[in-house]
Design a protein around this motif. Structure first.
Motif, PDB file in Angstrom:
ATOM      1  N   LYS A  45      78.435  41.946 -74.663  1.00 49.35           N
ATOM      2  CA  LYS A  45      77.195  41.171 -74.822  1.00 49.35           C
ATOM      3  C   LYS A  45      76.560  41.431 -76.182  1.00 49.35           C
ATOM      4  N   ILE A  46      76.585  42.683 -76.616  1.00 55.93           N
ATOM      5  CA  ILE A  46      76.025  43.033 -77.926  1.00 55.93           C
ATOM      6  C   ILE A  46      76.848  42.382 -79.038  1.00 55.93           C
ATOM      7  N   GLU A  75      78.491  39.624 -78.883  1.00 59.14           N
ATOM      8  CA  GLU A  75      78.157  38.199 -78.895  1.00 59.14           C
ATOM      9  C   GLU A  75      76.803  37.953 -79.565  1.00 59.14           C
ATOM     10  N   GLN A  76      75.830  38.806 -79.297  1.00 63.64           N
ATOM     11  CA  GLN A  76      74.510  38.637 -79.890  1.00 63.64           C
ATOM     12  C   GLN A  76      74.524  38.923 -81.397  1.00 63.64           C
ATOM     13  N   THR A  98      70.370  37.593 -90.540  1.00 65.84           N
ATOM     14  CA  THR A  98      70.100  36.322 -89.855  1.00 65.84           C
ATOM     15  C   THR A  98      69.589  35.281 -90.841  1.00 65.84           C
ATOM     16  N   ARG A 110      75.989  36.039 -83.008  1.00 64.20           N
ATOM     17  CA  ARG A 110      75.014  34.928 -82.996  1.00 64.20           C
ATOM     18  C   ARG A 110      74.002  35.065 -84.127  1.00 64.20           C
ATOM     19  N   TYR A 111      73.500  36.285 -84.358  1.00 65.22           N
ATOM     20  CA  TYR A 111      72.448  36.494 -85.348  1.00 65.22           C
ATOM     21  C   TYR A 111      72.950  36.725 -86.772  1.00 65.22           C
ATOM     22  N   PHE A 116      65.739  41.570 -80.988  1.00 68.46           N
ATOM     23  CA  PHE A 116      67.058  42.033 -80.563  1.00 68.46           C
ATOM     24  C   PHE A 116      67.436  43.326 -81.279  1.00 68.46           C
ATOM     25  N   TYR A 148      69.912  46.005 -79.375  1.00 69.70           N
ATOM     26  CA  TYR A 148      70.888  46.463 -80.367  1.00 69.70           C
ATOM     27  C   TYR A 148      70.700  47.953 -80.679  1.00 69.70           C
ATOM     28  N   GLU A 165      63.413  36.442 -83.206  1.00 68.94           N
ATOM     29  CA  GLU A 165      64.391  36.783 -82.167  1.00 68.94           C
ATOM     30  C   GLU A 165      65.307  37.910 -82.645  1.00 68.94           C
TER      31      GLU A 165
END
Length: 199
Positions: free
Chosen positions: A75-76, A78-79, A26, A82-83, A53, A58, A49
């Protein structure tokens, strides 16, 4: 200093490194402007964050393995995207597990450069091309030659050391073992404890 390499060396039965690496990814993605604006505006918040996560949702998703439901998997993905700043396709293809090699290879692939492994501020084109090449770290290309020059100058001029032998910057190709005894990871606290008992 690493005392237990299980935290760094991923295997088919060890997901710990992926969890520990994600917050670092990140921060690196933020440095290279690959995070969404809401994360990029406060990197300390983004790191916190990412840590939450990584150690929460995760880690649980990785532990579920193939039993992870498709909607939860998405969903994982996507996260993680994102990170890390990586594409969802890469994360899906990697089965949610992004190691250092994949991260440094794909973070700036749109610019056709790799990110440094030892120092992620360094970037550079891979001399062997971008696809299916051996691991390449631009950090070494940027720091190795000046370090070697300064070191060689110091030992020859300041210390008066004379030799025709080449100076090797790293111990690449050394015969260090992968583990200790029947343990698959280098785990130094055990030998260190043994040394302490002998004193």
């Amino acid at each position: 200093m690493v005392l237990n390499f299980e935290t760094l060396e991923d295997t088919k039965t060890n997901d710990e490194p992926y969890i520990y690496l994600l917050p670092s990814f990140t921060m690196i993605a933020g440095y290279h402007h690959k995070l969404t604006p809401d994360l990029a505006q406060d990197m300390n918040k983004a790191r916190k964050e990412a840590e939450e996560f990584a150690s929460g949702a995760y880690a649980q998703a990785l532990a579920k393995g193939d039993s992870l439901p498709p909607d939860e998997r998405q969903k994982i993905i996507e996260q993680v995207s994102r990170y890390t700043g990586l594409s969802k396709e890469i994360i899906d293809e990697a089965d949610l597990r992004i190691d250092v090699r994949k991260f440094t290879h794909y973070l700036l692939i749109d610019q056709k450069v790799r990110v440094g492994r030892l120092d992620a501020r360094f970037t550079g084109p891979d001399p062997n091309g971008l696809l299916d090449t051996q691991f390449y770290d631009p950090t070494g290309s940027a720091t190795g030659p000046p370090f070697t020059s300064v070191f060689n100058n110091y030992v020859r001029t300041e210390l008066g050391y004379k030799t025709d032998m080449p100076y090797n910057v790293s111990a690449q190709g050394s015969s260090l073992g992968r583990g200790i005894g029947d343990r698959p990871f280098k785990d130094f606290p055990i030998p260190l404890r043994r040394c302490g008992k002998r004193l």
